[in-house]
Design a protein around this motif. Sequence first.
Motif, short mmCIF file in Angstrom:
data_model
loop_
_atom_site.label_atom_id
_atom_site.label_comp_id
_atom_site.label_asym_id
_atom_site.label_seq_id
_atom_site.Cartn_x
_atom_site.Cartn_y
_atom_site.Cartn_z
N HIS A 185 0.83 -1.20 0.00
CA HIS A 185 0.00 0.00 0.00
C HIS A 185 0.87 1.26 0.00
O HIS A 185 0.58 2.25 0.70
CB HIS A 185 -0.95 0.01 1.19
N GLY A 186 1.97 1.21 -0.76
CA GLY A 186 2.86 2.36 -0.88
C GLY A 186 3.93 2.45 0.19
O GLY A 186 4.76 3.37 0.16
N LEU A 187 3.96 1.49 1.14
CA LEU A 187 4.91 1.54 2.25
C LEU A 187 5.98 0.46 2.07
O LEU A 187 5.66 -0.72 1.92
CB LEU A 187 4.19 1.33 3.58
N THR A 188 7.23 0.87 2.09
CA THR A 188 8.36 -0.04 2.17
C THR A 188 8.97 0.13 3.55
O THR A 188 9.39 1.23 3.92
CB THR A 188 9.40 0.26 1.08
N LEU A 189 9.03 -0.97 4.32
CA LEU A 189 9.42 -0.88 5.74
C LEU A 189 10.41 -1.99 6.06
O LEU A 189 10.25 -3.14 5.63
CB LEU A 189 8.19 -1.01 6.64
N GLN A 190 11.44 -1.63 6.83
CA GLN A 190 12.37 -2.60 7.40
C GLN A 190 12.47 -2.31 8.89
O GLN A 190 12.90 -1.22 9.29
CB GLN A 190 13.75 -2.50 6.75
N VAL A 193 10.01 4.04 3.74
CA VAL A 193 9.73 4.94 2.62
C VAL A 193 8.24 4.81 2.32
O VAL A 193 7.75 3.71 2.05
CB VAL A 193 10.55 4.58 1.37
N TYR A 194 7.52 5.91 2.38
CA TYR A 194 6.07 5.88 2.19
C TYR A 194 5.69 6.85 1.08
O TYR A 194 5.87 8.06 1.20
CB TYR A 194 5.37 6.27 3.50
N ASN A 195 5.22 6.27 -0.01
CA ASN A 195 4.68 7.08 -1.10
C ASN A 195 3.23 7.40 -0.77
O ASN A 195 2.36 6.53 -0.87
CB ASN A 195 4.78 6.32 -2.42
N ILE A 196 2.98 8.62 -0.33
CA ILE A 196 1.67 8.99 0.19
C ILE A 196 0.63 8.89 -0.92
O ILE A 196 0.79 9.50 -1.99
CB ILE A 196 1.70 10.42 0.77
N ALA A 235 -6.58 18.87 -6.83
CA ALA A 235 -6.19 18.10 -5.64
C ALA A 235 -4.96 17.25 -5.92
O ALA A 235 -4.04 17.13 -5.11
CB ALA A 235 -7.36 17.23 -5.17
N LYS A 236 -4.92 16.64 -7.10
CA LYS A 236 -3.76 15.82 -7.45
C LYS A 236 -2.51 16.68 -7.57
O LYS A 236 -1.42 16.29 -7.14
CB LYS A 236 -4.01 15.09 -8.76
N ALA A 237 -2.68 17.85 -8.15
CA ALA A 237 -1.53 18.72 -8.33
C ALA A 237 -0.94 19.18 -7.00
O ALA A 237 0.26 19.35 -6.87
CB ALA A 237 -1.92 19.93 -9.18
N VAL A 238 -1.81 19.37 -6.01
CA VAL A 238 -1.35 19.87 -4.71
C VAL A 238 -0.95 18.73 -3.78
O VAL A 238 0.08 18.81 -3.08
CB VAL A 238 -2.45 20.74 -4.06
N LEU A 239 -1.71 17.65 -3.76
CA LEU A 239 -1.52 16.60 -2.76
C LEU A 239 -0.86 15.35 -3.31
O LEU A 239 -0.54 14.44 -2.54
CB LEU A 239 -2.89 16.23 -2.15
N GLY A 240 -0.63 15.24 -4.59
CA GLY A 240 -0.01 14.06 -5.15
C GLY A 240 1.51 14.13 -5.18
O GLY A 240 2.11 15.19 -5.03
N ASN A 241 2.15 12.95 -5.37
CA ASN A 241 3.60 12.82 -5.55
C ASN A 241 4.42 13.26 -4.32
O ASN A 241 5.52 13.77 -4.44
CB ASN A 241 4.07 13.62 -6.77
N TRP A 242 3.87 13.04 -3.13
CA TRP A 242 4.61 13.28 -1.90
C TRP A 242 5.21 11.96 -1.41
O TRP A 242 4.60 10.90 -1.52
CB TRP A 242 3.71 13.87 -0.81
N GLN A 243 6.39 12.04 -0.84
CA GLN A 243 7.07 10.85 -0.31
C GLN A 243 7.70 11.19 1.05
O GLN A 243 8.39 12.20 1.20
CB GLN A 243 8.16 10.37 -1.27
N LEU A 244 7.44 10.32 2.03
CA LEU A 244 8.01 10.45 3.38
C LEU A 244 8.96 9.28 3.62
O LEU A 244 8.59 8.13 3.38
CB LEU A 244 6.91 10.46 4.43
N SER A 245 10.16 9.56 4.08
CA SER A 245 11.11 8.49 4.39
C SER A 245 11.88 8.85 5.65
O SER A 245 11.93 10.01 6.06
CB SER A 245 12.08 8.27 3.22
N GLY A 246 12.47 7.83 6.26
CA GLY A 246 13.23 8.11 7.47
C GLY A 246 13.85 6.87 8.07
O GLY A 246 13.59 5.74 7.67
#
Length: 596
Positions: free
Chosen positions: A381-386, A433-436, A445-456
């Motif tokens: 669901h867009g989440l890669t986790l270790q 790494v989470y592709n929101i 809405a897609k232009a503003v809220l799409g293509n965000w990625q959170l990692s850490g």
Amino acid sequence: LVYPAANVANKNPNIYLNQLGTNYDLASWPWVNELETWTIQDNLTMTHGDHTFTFGGMWMHFNKQQDLFGPTQGAFTFNGTYTGNGKTGPGATGSDVADFMLGGAFEFQQLQQQTEPNYLSRSGALWANDSWKASSRLTITLGVRWDAFPHAYTQKNDVSSFYVNLYNPAQAPIVNSKGQIIAGSGNLLDGLGIAGQNGIPRGLVQNHWALFEPRVGIAWRPWDDNTVLRAGYGLYYERVQGNDIYNVAPNPPFSSTATIFNTQLSNPGGGTGAILPSSLTVYDPAYPTSNTQQYNFGIQHSFARSVVTDVSYVGTKGTHLSDTRNINQPFPSGAAQVLAGTANVNQVRPYLGYGNINEYYNGGNSSYNALQASLRSDSWHGLTLQASYTYSHAIDDVSGDVPPNAHQNAYAAYLEYGNSVYDRTQMLILSYVYNIPAPWSRALAKAVLGNWQLSGISTFETGVPINITLSGDNAGIGGAPYRPDLIGNPAIGGGSRQVWFNPAAFAQPARGLFGNAGRDVVRGAGINNTDASLFRNFPGILKLESSSLQIRAEFYNVFNQVNFATFGTTFGAPNFGQAISARDARTIQLGAVLSF
């Protein structure tokens, strides 16, 4: 200086202030070394039915030429004993800074000359391995390796070691009350054997050839394709790297390291032409080869196509690891004379004519046992986790590679067995790494809220052990890595910057005794840190399919946690028990990347 001609670079002496924890150290620089290696290796792989065989061999030539380590400019240690009338710790009135200002040094060392030996070593190995697919669900791997590690030597045999059986007390020099050798009174090379002469091996120690290393591994799927059981065992030998012979090389007659205690900054040798006993670094002639046994058992299970778990027991056992002891440490009867002021420490050593004789004897042991668990998801669901968790304990006699003398009492080395300096009881590491998701249908809405990625990466670890030391010469043996007495629980009442551990849990040992505190009985601070990044991607920004713009914000220690890093560990010092420094505070970094 004791050897004025040695300081060819005209450097200032090294100054060590033990209580203050401040050092001025120019080490051995300028320093030159050159390294050449040649390796020949080949493998043969053969498949026969369910077996895959591998055979191979390797030969390596190692050639290194480098300057000797050692302070040719001299090195002074000040610890407060001069102004404290020989006492250190709570209640003592001495100051290392005052000692330095008055010129009263606890210890002085100097290397006689910085030669440049050429060190040679050879290594060879043969191995055979069979990977047998016993069934569709069971694979067994069996192997054996033979290693040849003849000890390193020097091209010109310009190196020596001390041998107890060669030492003749009747030829020992006479040492006066200042700790100096009376000229012409004895054999200054008593007990020393030179490489390649009179039956002494070029490598100074025995070579060990029966180094066979079995390995076995099993992978078994007992129920279905989603579960795998794995187990393995291996025995591994390894030579101690070159630093052992590099540290042995400064021995007489090729060079010498003078050591004297309770001397003056203005005249450490105590007079023109004074002969000081040499401090040696030598080998135990037997010098067994270091080895490690590794073993593990675990289970892996896949809950879904993208979610895999692993739970394992992992253990290691180290034997004949690099360790050092001072075989010229005075016995209690001699130490009592030193403390009474009736003898200099160099007058009561077992092998007169020498200072400390630090012997590499490869007598260290270690053990590591751990529960290791991990969870890995890939694009769920867009989440890669270790996620990795370890619960473990590491114990040893001494931590580190070719250490200096690490024992309070050279005749009771077993008392050094304790927590390893790298022991961490618990560790939890999260990387993600989470592709929101952007499930919105409207273009805005897609232009503003799409293509965000959170990692850490988030790291949570318990602290490593820290060793508590005691300065001075409480036992009358010329100085050692002393520890105080442990009289309470150091963890009670601690945990703040000013009182990280309880200093009242320690006490000065009675004069003439070693402290009863074990190695590494206090733990430092753990780590609670999260580094995170937030990215916003703009694909096709230049109206080209391959172009993109990425705006990124990176946060290091995003929650600004205080993670203490170093601590006052010298008993009696003003900062004893305190946290001295911390890891980096929060840092924010902004950036942009344009690709086309």
